[in-house]
Design an enzyme around this catalytic site. Structure first.
Site, PDB file in Angstrom:
ATOM      1  N   SER A 222       0.838  -1.203   0.000  1.00  0.00           N
ATOM      2  CA  SER A 222       0.000   0.000   0.000  1.00  0.00           C
ATOM      3  C   SER A 222       0.868   1.247   0.000  1.00  0.00           C
ATOM      4  CB  SER A 222      -1.031   0.023   1.132  1.00  0.00           C
ATOM      5  OG  SER A 222      -1.993   1.038   0.843  1.00  0.00           O
TER       6      SER A 222
ATOM      7  N   HIS B 234       4.712  13.767   7.031  1.00  0.00           N
ATOM      8  CA  HIS B 234       4.491  15.206   6.877  1.00  0.00           C
ATOM      9  C   HIS B 234       5.094  15.875   8.107  1.00  0.00           C
ATOM     10  CE1 HIS B 234       1.622  14.146   3.740  1.00  0.00           C
ATOM     11  NE2 HIS B 234       1.093  13.308   4.604  1.00  0.00           N
TER      12      HIS B 234
ATOM     13  N   CYS C 216      -1.341  -3.764   3.538  1.00  0.00           N
ATOM     14  CA  CYS C 216      -2.306  -4.850   3.388  1.00  0.00           C
ATOM     15  C   CYS C 216      -1.607  -6.180   3.641  1.00  0.00           C
ATOM     16  CB  CYS C 216      -2.893  -4.850   1.976  1.00  0.00           C
ATOM     17  SG  CYS C 216      -3.819  -3.359   1.617  1.00  0.00           S
TER      18      CYS C 216
END
Length: 120
Positions: free
Chosen positions: A62, A67, A82
């Site tokens: 995935s 940030h 996943c």
């Protein structure tokens, strides 16, 4: 297809110099994903002015994102994988330690490919 795990990290009072170092954060993210046994396809991002970094890692399992807000010592990290072959908690612990976070808030969501069935 299988269920996934989405770890959401809020890291507070991190080292601002590390949070503003694009190349350094990229190395830390990649190292954490290898540690988690994730398959990294590509990592890209943006260095902002006057400060801040956003990174996105595309994974076979995935994705992961970072940030940073160096001016307030804050970093938001998402680790979404996943299947059951990855060890995202190892990656989370590694990143929190390397960013020198004084406070770590972690939430975990189980993502499912099938809808929840309400119980009557």
């Amino acid at each position: 297809m299988s269920n996934g795990r989405h770890l959401i990290l809020d890291l507070y009072d991190c080292d601002p110099e590390i949070l503003d170092d694009y190349e350094g954060l990229q190395r830390l993210l990649e190292a954490s994903l290898v540690m988690a046994k994730a398959t990294v396809l590509r990592v890209f991002g943006e260095k902002f002015q006057p400060q801040g970094v956003t990174l996105l890692a595309l994974l076979s399992e995935s994705h992961a994102s970072v940030h940073s807000w160096p001016e307030i010592g804050y970093c938001a990290i998402d680790l979404y994988t996943c299947g059951d072959t990855t060890q995202t908690h190892k990656a989370a612990k590694f990143l929190a330690e390397k960013l020198k976070a004084k406070t770590v808030e972690e939430k975990e969501l189980v993502r499912s490919i099938t809808p929840s069935v309400p119980q009557d």
